[in-house]
Design a protein around this motif. Structure first.
Motif, short mmCIF file in Angstrom:
data_model
loop_
_atom_site.label_atom_id
_atom_site.label_comp_id
_atom_site.label_asym_id
_atom_site.label_seq_id
_atom_site.Cartn_x
_atom_site.Cartn_y
_atom_site.Cartn_z
N LEU A 276 0.84 -1.20 0.00
CA LEU A 276 0.00 0.00 0.00
C LEU A 276 0.87 1.25 0.00
O LEU A 276 0.59 2.22 -0.74
N ARG A 277 1.93 1.26 0.80
CA ARG A 277 2.84 2.42 0.84
C ARG A 277 3.47 2.64 -0.53
O ARG A 277 3.56 3.78 -1.01
N GLU A 278 3.91 1.57 -1.18
CA GLU A 278 4.52 1.70 -2.51
C GLU A 278 3.52 2.25 -3.53
O GLU A 278 3.85 3.11 -4.35
N LEU A 279 2.29 1.77 -3.46
CA LEU A 279 1.26 2.26 -4.39
C LEU A 279 1.03 3.75 -4.18
O LEU A 279 0.93 4.52 -5.15
N ARG A 285 4.42 10.29 -7.00
CA ARG A 285 5.45 10.64 -7.99
C ARG A 285 4.80 10.99 -9.33
O ARG A 285 5.19 11.96 -10.00
N ALA A 286 3.79 10.20 -9.74
CA ALA A 286 3.11 10.47 -11.00
C ALA A 286 2.42 11.83 -10.98
O ALA A 286 2.47 12.59 -11.96
N LEU A 287 1.80 12.18 -9.87
CA LEU A 287 1.12 13.47 -9.77
C LEU A 287 2.12 14.62 -9.79
O LEU A 287 1.86 15.67 -10.38
N ILE A 288 3.26 14.43 -9.13
CA ILE A 288 4.31 15.46 -9.15
C ILE A 288 4.76 15.74 -10.59
O ILE A 288 4.99 16.89 -10.98
N LEU A 314 9.48 9.36 3.55
CA LEU A 314 9.29 8.10 2.82
C LEU A 314 9.59 8.29 1.33
O LEU A 314 10.18 7.42 0.69
N PHE A 315 9.18 9.43 0.78
CA PHE A 315 9.43 9.70 -0.64
C PHE A 315 10.93 9.77 -0.93
O PHE A 315 11.42 9.16 -1.89
#
Length: 336
Positions: A276-279, A285-288, A314-315
């Motif tokens: 879930l954290r990876e998702l 990242r995609a939104l950024i 976390l990022f």
């Protein structure tokens, strides 16, 4: 000692057919040969030229298809089913409508988004509306019978009747999109996706057979961890923005207990909350990379992280840069 590598995944190459490949005068005969050897098919308006396309993935004991067509009618019965091809279909209507007049009490009107279970050996008259798109997985009737625990019939799978129907519908739609865009994934990836779809279909049938009871039964037929894993992923994708999402909620969404959920992820060398954290991080990242403006607090909240500070840590641990630095790097060349 080094572990034995897993056996290679078999390849699965998409096959495509279109009635536009042949002269309009023979399109119906062509379509009967390539796509409808189980049924009798006729256009709704005699004289109309059929316009239809079909993409197919073949597995060892199942196949997946996605079809689009002009309006037509097809009739099913046991006399149309060839020996050795007695299959049952789990079908998502992605667009258009379909009306089915089958056995008493089985009259149906399916519209876009509905998932159904259909047995081609049963007497039935299916009327597909203009532009209808059907995406489906077909399984041997003997396998469906053993998994479902009763003779399969024609019925719509509403979420109240089958808790995993939304997960299977999402999986069918996703694989249908990829099957219609053949260059997106490899033959081995198609095979893996088909296996996952088959496993999720069996898990859905098993849940339907139990009428959604919140209990776990022994896996008498085969290991259904793959189906639970796919169902959980689909649920996570739809609910990752919920900050309080936990393993108990994910297990309910996947139609199993937490114990079975943990087992399904452990079988793949993963953890539930780690996945879930990876998702969530991949979504962030995609939104950024899609938006020139960056508000880290709003982004973290939107992606399911209640704490902006935790999200940033976390990022950076996952991608090597903070969200702000990643945004700067992603948009560095756009200024000019």
């Amino acid at each position: 000692m080094p572990s034995t590598p897993p056996p290679p995944t078999p390849s699965c190459v998409p096959e495509h057919w279109s009635s536009r490949e042949v002269d309009p005068s023979i399109r119906l005969d062509y379509w009967r040969d390539v796509a409808h050897n189980w049924v009798d098919v006729q256009p709704l308006s005699p004289g109309d030229a059929l316009d239809a396309s079909w993409s197919l993935l073949r597995g060892e004991d199942c196949f997946f298809g996605t079809k689009r067509s002009t309006a037509y009618e097809m009739r099913t019965s046991s006399r149309h089913v060839p020996p050795g091809e007695d299959m049952v279909v789990l079908s998502l209507l992605e667009a258009g409508e379909m009306r089915l007049n089958a056995a008493p009490g089985e009259h149906q009107h399916a519209t876009a988004g509905m998932l159904g279970l259909y047995a081609p050996r049963q007497e039935g008259c299916y009327r597909w509306g203009e532009g209808a798109r059907q995406t489906y997985v077909a399984l041997p009737r003997s396998l469906v019978l053993g998994t479902l625990g009763r003779e399969p019939g024609n019925l719509l799978l509403a979420p109240r009747r089958c808790a995993l129907a939304p997960a299977l519908a999402a999986q069918l739609a996703h694989l249908g999109l990829l099957a219609r865009q053949p260059d997106r994934v490899s033959a081995q990836e198609y095979a893996g996706l088909l296996d996952a779809t088959r496993a999720l279909a069996l898990l859905t049938l098993r849940n339907l057979g139990r009428q959604g009871e919140a209990v776990d039964l022994p896996d008498l037929l085969e290991d259904l961890h793959a189906g639970r894993y796919v169902a959980a992923l689909r649920f996570m994708e739809q609910h990752a923005h919920r900050h309080a999402l936990d393993a108990a909620a994910i297990a309910r969404g996947a139609g199993c207990s937490r114990t079975r959920l943990y087992e399904a992820f452990a079988a793949r060398g993963a953890t539930v909350m780690g996945t879930l954290r990876e998702l969530r991080l991949q979504r962030a990242r995609a939104l950024i990379e899609q938006d020139r403006r960056l508000h880290v607090g709003a982004l973290s909240w939107r992606c399911g992280f209640a704490s902006q500070s935790d999200f940033s840590k976390l990022f950076k641990a996952r991608f090597g840069l903070s969200p702000s630095d990643w945004h700067r790097q992603a948009w560095a060349g756009a200024a000019g």
